[in-house]
Design a protein around this motif. Structure first.
Motif, PDB file in Angstrom:
ATOM      1  N   ASN A 124      19.551  32.560 -29.420  1.00 25.81           N
ATOM      2  CA  ASN A 124      21.000  32.438 -29.240  1.00 25.81           C
ATOM      3  C   ASN A 124      21.276  31.579 -28.009  1.00 25.81           C
ATOM      4  N   LEU A 125      21.740  30.373 -28.227  1.00 28.93           N
ATOM      5  CA  LEU A 125      21.941  29.425 -27.139  1.00 28.93           C
ATOM      6  C   LEU A 125      23.154  29.767 -26.287  1.00 28.93           C
ATOM      7  N   ASP A 126      23.996  30.672 -26.779  1.00 33.79           N
ATOM      8  CA  ASP A 126      25.147  31.096 -25.977  1.00 33.79           C
ATOM      9  C   ASP A 126      24.828  32.303 -25.113  1.00 33.79           C
ATOM     10  N   GLY A 127      23.574  32.749 -25.130  1.00 29.31           N
ATOM     11  CA  GLY A 127      23.146  33.854 -24.287  1.00 29.31           C
ATOM     12  C   GLY A 127      23.322  35.230 -24.881  1.00 29.31           C
ATOM     13  N   ALA A 128      23.931  35.335 -26.037  1.00 33.11           N
ATOM     14  CA  ALA A 128      24.111  36.649 -26.666  1.00 33.11           C
ATOM     15  C   ALA A 128      22.763  37.233 -27.067  1.00 33.11           C
ATOM     16  N   PRO A 173      18.212  36.903 -25.634  1.00 28.93           N
ATOM     17  CA  PRO A 173      18.728  36.044 -26.712  1.00 28.93           C
ATOM     18  C   PRO A 173      17.658  35.560 -27.688  1.00 28.93           C
ATOM     19  N   ARG A 225      22.514  24.844 -34.212  1.00 32.18           N
ATOM     20  CA  ARG A 225      23.950  24.752 -33.963  1.00 32.18           C
ATOM     21  C   ARG A 225      24.130  24.642 -32.458  1.00 32.18           C
ATOM     22  N   GLY A 230      24.676  24.685 -28.674  1.00 32.60           N
ATOM     23  CA  GLY A 230      25.434  25.595 -27.835  1.00 32.60           C
ATOM     24  C   GLY A 230      25.614  26.981 -28.407  1.00 32.60           C
ATOM     25  N   LYS A 231      25.172  27.192 -29.630  1.00 32.53           N
ATOM     26  CA  LYS A 231      25.370  28.499 -30.268  1.00 32.53           C
ATOM     27  C   LYS A 231      24.060  29.161 -30.690  1.00 32.53           C
ATOM     28  N   LEU A 232      23.277  28.462 -31.533  1.00 32.90           N
ATOM     29  CA  LEU A 232      22.131  29.154 -32.108  1.00 32.90           C
ATOM     30  C   LEU A 232      21.088  28.173 -32.610  1.00 32.90           C
ATOM     31  N   ARG A 237      18.979  25.643 -23.929  1.00 35.49           N
ATOM     32  CA  ARG A 237      20.445  25.611 -23.924  1.00 35.49           C
ATOM     33  C   ARG A 237      20.977  24.216 -23.653  1.00 35.49           C
TER      34      ARG A 237
END
Length: 637
Positions: A9-13, A43, A144, A146-148, A204
């Motif tokens: 998860n590139l947004d850190g989630a 993540p 995706r 910045g997201k995944l 990221r």
């Protein structure tokens, strides 16, 4: 046999365990109860499904303070690698992790074997994915920004869980149909395949893809050795390649088509297993018999191998009746039938029942080890070796019965002038003296003009025989068709918990064969001479000195001619599909089906031992209908 998957998860989630379980469910085969190993940290999550460990025997993924890895891997000669990296892990995945730490990603060329992996670098907070040099082990991904980032051995683990919408990539599908698929093409939009001999790095900050190995084009044909030396070393390398791919225990199987490549692999494997008191099971595509026509398939050559190696277990695989491939379910990831009536599925279904873990195949031999010598005679002409050229042309004429003037034209001068002339003049010459067009050209002509534009920039789609055997060997060995075929087998095998292995795609075998002088491949009226000479005590003479292969299922030609009206009904059914209309020239397709040769004419040709006129046209039409069936089954409604 293993498959892998995972997310970053590139947004850190945090990586969702629910998502991971859903990805696993897409790839697991419940009846086989594979062991599932999951590693998760913030993540990032990595998963391995191991079909060979057995249920309840999941193990932790190999991990150090710096990295952790999920791998589908088989390494050649691991003891030698352990000595180099100064590490003593027992399993190949842990050894792969140690090698990555020792060599770094650009040093992946030091590894010999088949692999696909994802390695999380803890300190750098980046994920590295890599794939073996010929793409034997598959790996697809979705990015995706910045997201995944998500990856999986099988694409269905990506679209089947909602990571990305399932939508056909029409441009890639057109390239696949015309046999010009690009190395990273997926048939579904948003999903990419990691090309063979590449690794990617994702963080990221973004993604990068790098090639870590390539065949050395300059070394092709440069080795200086005698034909005896070439045969001796090729035999040694092929024998070692087969041995490296035999599992240490459990049942083993192999293709036995009756050709040089599969027969060699099967015989060598059987002899090596015999030393351990084990038996090889073989599978052959054998045509069904019709009372009304005699068909020439590969049976006599398969029988020659079975007579020589009498302890081979053997199962014939016969074709489905009529045209069931248009009625069954097609896989979304590769256009293959999913039912047991499909020949390769039938092999895997039987192999699974026998407890087979690995199926050996001779695929990849034609590209290097048993290369047919196209362009070798033209090379002799251009190098001024005219006396040797004249001897070889005469020997070919005596051995084949083909007039020498025809050999001079087709095998010596034609590749030269066709390469030198501008394309319009070549096209004009073809109209004056028609030349047999490659099958992919017949397929491309069934695409709409708009769909054909997607083929223009793909070198594989524009492949032409060069006036150089060195160039032809290099082009064949670097074509995307190699990994495309291995991925299909990997995908079918995954449904049955078994892996496919390809000894003639061993990197050492390929590099050595490519290094041989082109003149060695044509000698005394025979092509493929290094391989024929290498297998003097392996292959029966009937197989070793055969000149060409018969089709696996020639009865299908008569099936097609007799099914003309059924195919027209299918055509009418698919003709209303808008997506299919964007890809397929339905006017041309209808005319092509209507122009099928009459069944009695095909029957007469086959009874006389001839290949019926119009066979490739019929097969191309069938492929176009399969393309339409795929679109109908898998397009988003």
């Amino acid at each position: 046999m293993r498959v892998i998957c995972g997310v970053f998860n590139l947004d850190g989630a945090g990586a969702s365990e629910r998502l991971l379980r859903a990805m696993v469910a897409q790839m697991e085969v419940p009846r086989l109860r594979p062991a599932t190993s999951i590693w998760r940290d913030g993540p990032v999550a990595l998963v391995v499904l191991d079909f060979s460990s057995g249920p309840g025997r999941s193990q932790s993924l190999p991990e150090t303070s710096a990295a952790v890895i999920a791998a589908d891997v088989r390494l050649d000669e691991p003891e030698a690698l352990r000595a180099v990296v100064r590490s003593t892990p027992l399993h190949d995945d842990a050894l792969l992790l140690a090698a990555l730490d020792h060599f770094g990603e650009p040093g992946l060329h030091r590894l010999l074997g088949d692999f696909a992996f994802a390695c999380w670098k803890k300190k750098e907070q980046r994920l590295v994915c890599g794939r073996d040099v010929f793409g034997v082990r598959p790996l697809s991904y979705v990015h995706r920004p910045g997201k995944l980032f998500a990856f999986a051995s099988l694409p269905k683990a990506l679209y089947g869980v909602g990571i990305i919408d399932k939508k056909i990539d029409e441009e890639a599908l057109a390239r696949w149909f015309a046999r010009g698929r690009q190395a990273d093409d997926s048939l579904l939009s948003g999903i990419r395949r990691l090309p063979p001999a590449h690794y990617l790095e994702v963080s990221r900050d973004g993604i990068s893809i790098s090639r870590y190995w390539n065949l050395d084009r300059a070394s092709v044909g440069k080795r200086r050795c005698s034909s005896e030396e070439a045969a001796r070393e090729l035999r040694r390398l092929v024998d070692r390649a087969v041995r490296c791919r035999l599992p240490h225990n459990g049942a083993t199987a192999a293709h036995l088509s009756g050709g040089l490549d599969s027969s060699c692999v099967a015989v060598l494997a059987a002899r090596q297993l015999r030393e351990q008191g084990r038996t090889l099971h073989t599978y052959s595509f054998v045509d069904r018999r019709r009372n009304d026509v005699s068909v020439a398939d590969e049976s006599e050559f398969v029988d020659a191998v079975l007579q020589q190696e009498r302890d081979l277990a053997w199962t014939p695989i016969r074709p489905p009746v009529r045209l069931s491939m248009l009625n069954g379910r097609l896989d979304a990831d590769n256009v293959i039938g999913l039912g047991p009536e499909q020949p390769e599925n039938a092999i895997c279904e039987d192999a699974e029942a026998r407890g087979v873990s690995v199926v050996l195949s001779g695929w990849g031999g034609d590209e290097a080890a048993s290369f047919g010598g196209k362009g070798a005679l033209t090379e002799l002409l251009l190098s001024g070796r005219w006396r040797k050229l004249a001897r070889e042309v005469s020997a070919l004429g005596r051995a084949t019965g083909v007039p020498k003037i025809k050999i001079w034209y087709s095998s010596v001068f034609s590749p030269l002038w066709r390469a030198a002339l501008p394309a319009p003049l070549v096209a004009l010459a073809d109209r004056i003296a028609p030349k047999r067009r490659p099958f992919r050209d017949k397929l491309a002509q069934l695409l709409t003009p708009a769909a054909r534009t997607h083929l223009v920039h793909n070198p594989a789609a524009a492949y032409k025989t060069a006036p150089s055997a060195c160039e032809n060997r290099w082009r064949l060995s670097t074509g995307s068709h190699i990994s495309e075929r291995t991925e299909v087998w990997a995908q079918i095998g995954a449904s049955h918990g078994l892996a496919f292995a390809f000894p003639l795609l061993d990197r050492r075998v390929v590099e050595f064969a490519l290094s041989l002088p082109s003149e060695l491949f044509v000698r005394d009226g025979y092509d493929r001479r290094p391989f024929r000479d290498a297998m003097v005590d392996v292959l029966p003479p009937k197989v070793r000195f055969r000149r060409r292969k018969n089709p696996f299922y020639p009865s299908r030609w008569l099936d097609l001619a007799e099914s003309r009206d059924d195919l027209l009904e299918k055509f009418t059914h698919f003709a209303g599909n808008e997506t299919a209309h964007r890809l397929i020239d339905f006017n041309r397709l209808r005319q092509q089906i209507e122009d099928f040769p009459a069944a009695d004419r095909v029957h007469a040709d086959m009874s006389a031992g001839n290949i019926p006129a119009g066979v490739e046209t019929m097969v191309a039409a069938l492929h176009a209908l399969m393309l339409a069936a795929y679109v109908e089954q898998h397009e988003t409604k």
